[in-house]
Design an enzyme around this catalytic site. Sequence first.
Site, PDB file in Angstrom:
ATOM      1  N   GLY A  46       0.867  -1.167   0.000  1.00 28.44           N
ATOM      2  CA  GLY A  46       0.000   0.000   0.000  1.00 28.44           C
ATOM      3  C   GLY A  46       0.903   1.215   0.000  1.00 28.44           C
ATOM      4  O   GLY A  46       1.841   1.300  -0.797  1.00 28.44           O
ATOM      5  N   GLU A  47       0.677   2.111   0.892  1.00 26.74           N
ATOM      6  CA  GLU A  47       1.517   3.310   0.997  1.00 26.74           C
ATOM      7  C   GLU A  47       2.029   3.361   2.430  1.00 26.74           C
ATOM      8  O   GLU A  47       1.256   3.521   3.375  1.00 26.74           O
ATOM      9  CB  GLU A  47       0.678   4.540   0.624  1.00 26.74           C
ATOM     10  CG  GLU A  47       1.467   5.598  -0.113  1.00 26.74           C
ATOM     11  CD  GLU A  47       2.439   6.329   0.800  1.00 26.74           C
ATOM     12  OE1 GLU A  47       3.590   6.573   0.386  1.00 26.74           O
ATOM     13  OE2 GLU A  47       2.036   6.611   1.938  1.00 26.74           O
ATOM     14  N   SER A  48       3.339   3.191   2.587  1.00 28.31           N
ATOM     15  CA  SER A  48       3.875   2.958   3.928  1.00 28.31           C
ATOM     16  C   SER A  48       3.709   4.170   4.855  1.00 28.31           C
ATOM     17  O   SER A  48       3.508   4.004   6.068  1.00 28.31           O
ATOM     18  CB  SER A  48       5.343   2.529   3.857  1.00 28.31           C
ATOM     19  OG  SER A  48       6.087   3.434   3.084  1.00 28.31           O
ATOM     20  N   CYS A  78       6.160  -5.458   0.340  1.00 30.11           N
ATOM     21  CA  CYS A  78       6.307  -4.114  -0.226  1.00 30.11           C
ATOM     22  C   CYS A  78       6.184  -3.038   0.870  1.00 30.11           C
ATOM     23  O   CYS A  78       7.060  -2.959   1.726  1.00 30.11           O
ATOM     24  CB  CYS A  78       5.332  -3.933  -1.381  1.00 30.11           C
ATOM     25  SG  CYS A  78       5.906  -2.709  -2.571  1.00 30.11           S
ATOM     26  N   ARG A 105      12.926   3.353  -0.349  1.00 28.72           N
ATOM     27  CA  ARG A 105      11.589   3.362  -0.952  1.00 28.72           C
ATOM     28  C   ARG A 105      11.641   3.772  -2.423  1.00 28.72           C
ATOM     29  O   ARG A 105      12.480   4.587  -2.802  1.00 28.72           O
ATOM     30  CB  ARG A 105      10.678   4.337  -0.196  1.00 28.72           C
ATOM     31  CG  ARG A 105      10.408   3.917   1.219  1.00 28.72           C
ATOM     32  CD  ARG A 105       9.580   4.944   1.934  1.00 28.72           C
ATOM     33  NE  ARG A 105       8.273   5.120   1.306  1.00 28.72           N
ATOM     34  CZ  ARG A 105       7.444   6.117   1.602  1.00 28.72           C
ATOM     35  NH1 ARG A 105       7.790   7.037   2.477  1.00 28.72           N
ATOM     36  NH2 ARG A 105       6.278   6.186   1.018  1.00 28.72           N
ATOM     37  N   ILE A 134       5.723  -3.474  -7.551  1.00 28.58           N
ATOM     38  CA  ILE A 134       4.902  -2.279  -7.776  1.00 28.58           C
ATOM     39  C   ILE A 134       5.428  -1.136  -6.919  1.00 28.58           C
ATOM     40  O   ILE A 134       5.309  -1.178  -5.691  1.00 28.58           O
ATOM     41  CB  ILE A 134       3.422  -2.569  -7.429  1.00 28.58           C
ATOM     42  CG1 ILE A 134       2.915  -3.755  -8.266  1.00 28.58           C
ATOM     43  CG2 ILE A 134       2.566  -1.323  -7.676  1.00 28.58           C
ATOM     44  CD1 ILE A 134       1.543  -4.247  -7.864  1.00 28.58           C
ATOM     45  N   ARG A 135       6.035  -0.183  -7.557  1.00 26.34           N
ATOM     46  CA  ARG A 135       6.691   0.914  -6.833  1.00 26.34           C
ATOM     47  C   ARG A 135       7.457   0.342  -5.643  1.00 26.34           C
ATOM     48  O   ARG A 135       7.331   0.774  -4.508  1.00 26.34           O
ATOM     49  CB  ARG A 135       5.671   1.957  -6.370  1.00 26.34           C
ATOM     50  CG  ARG A 135       5.041   2.735  -7.513  1.00 26.34           C
ATOM     51  CD  ARG A 135       3.897   3.625  -7.062  1.00 26.34           C
ATOM     52  NE  ARG A 135       2.791   2.838  -6.548  1.00 26.34           N
ATOM     53  CZ  ARG A 135       2.360   2.849  -5.287  1.00 26.34           C
ATOM     54  NH1 ARG A 135       2.925   3.631  -4.401  1.00 26.34           N
ATOM     55  NH2 ARG A 135       1.366   2.088  -4.910  1.00 26.34           N
ATOM     56  N   HIS A 170       5.037  -8.217  -4.658  1.00 32.07           N
ATOM     57  CA  HIS A 170       3.691  -8.664  -4.282  1.00 32.07           C
ATOM     58  C   HIS A 170       3.530 -10.094  -4.760  1.00 32.07           C
ATOM     59  O   HIS A 170       3.478 -10.313  -5.968  1.00 32.07           O
ATOM     60  CB  HIS A 170       2.630  -7.797  -4.968  1.00 32.07           C
ATOM     61  CG  HIS A 170       2.565  -6.412  -4.434  1.00 32.07           C
ATOM     62  ND1 HIS A 170       1.581  -5.994  -3.593  1.00 32.07           N
ATOM     63  CD2 HIS A 170       3.381  -5.354  -4.621  1.00 32.07           C
ATOM     64  CE1 HIS A 170       1.776  -4.726  -3.285  1.00 32.07           C
ATOM     65  NE2 HIS A 170       2.874  -4.311  -3.898  1.00 32.07           N
ATOM     66  N   GLU A 172       0.815 -11.767  -4.015  1.00 25.42           N
ATOM     67  CA  GLU A 172      -0.618 -12.058  -3.864  1.00 25.42           C
ATOM     68  C   GLU A 172      -1.457 -11.652  -5.065  1.00 25.42           C
ATOM     69  O   GLU A 172      -2.640 -11.941  -5.099  1.00 25.42           O
ATOM     70  CB  GLU A 172      -1.155 -11.365  -2.595  1.00 25.42           C
ATOM     71  CG  GLU A 172      -1.367  -9.868  -2.671  1.00 25.42           C
ATOM     72  CD  GLU A 172      -0.070  -9.070  -2.654  1.00 25.42           C
ATOM     73  OE1 GLU A 172       1.007  -9.667  -2.522  1.00 25.42           O
ATOM     74  OE2 GLU A 172      -0.149  -7.841  -2.791  1.00 25.42           O
TER      75      GLU A 172
HETATM   76  N1  GLN Z   1       5.921   2.837  -2.816  1.00 26.49           N
HETATM   77  C1  GLN Z   1       5.197   2.413  -1.642  1.00 26.49           C
HETATM   78  C2  GLN Z   1       5.843   2.980  -0.384  1.00 26.49           C
HETATM   79  O1  GLN Z   1       6.944   3.452  -0.427  1.00 26.49           O
HETATM   80  C3  GLN Z   1       5.124   0.897  -1.560  1.00 26.49           C
HETATM   81  C4  GLN Z   1       4.377   0.341  -2.763  1.00 26.49           C
HETATM   82  C5  GLN Z   1       3.677  -0.939  -2.529  1.00 26.49           C
HETATM   83  O2  GLN Z   1       3.432  -1.376  -1.397  1.00 26.49           O
HETATM   84  N2  GLN Z   1       3.282  -1.545  -3.599  1.00 26.49           N
HETATM   85  O3  GLN Z   1       5.231   2.970   0.638  1.00 26.49           O
END
Ligand code: GLN
Length: 194
Positions: A46-48, A78, A105, A134-135, A170, A172
């Site tokens: 997600g977004e940490s 992630c 990150r 993913i990112r 990921h 999942e």
């Molecule tokens: N880029 C996100 C972060 O730095 C992590 C991306 C992800 O969980 N897919 O939090």
Amino acid sequence: MRVGVLALQGDVSEHAQVLREVGAEPVLVRTPQALEDVQALVLPGGESTTLGALMARCGLDQAIRRRAQEGMPVFGTCAGLILMARRASGGEPPLLGLMDVAVERNAYGRQRESFEDDLACPAVDPNPFRVAFIRAPVITGVGEGVQVLARHEGLPVLVRQGRLLGATFHPEITGYTGVHRYFCSLAASAGGVG
Ligand code: GLN
């Protein structure tokens, strides 16, 4: 086995689905009370920064730290791995600091923001399996107690420290269940303690 999925933000339902497929009972965790009821925990992507702030707001950060210290198995993917790290560069979210790894990150940069690839990881599966980055963060340092289970282009992408498992990718969302199966078996061998 009742396996919690931190359900504040991110790809919660995908993890819950894979856990069901490997025979575990997923439990959505939004409060410290809900955490008491699980034997292991998945921290999703997600977004940490958001996840860290939301965890702190409801006291889940302290509760997760305490359960992990008591031996609860934790699997971070992630953003979840970023939260588990001891140190994060590129904007440090409030970290749980469970695992002796340092991460950077969004380290793959723009062109390679998101991609899928096959990963070789004999500890998990004799055959390579498909995963998505993913990112994704890059693991820039691992402590002595940390085992690197898989690398992608030379970089550690799946790491284990006792009952803690962390993936920069990921597992999942590509329909692959083996990494969750691996986590559940390590959690079961921990006796479901915690
Ligand atoms: N880029 C996100 C972060 O730095 C992590 C991306 C992800 O969980 N897919 O939090």
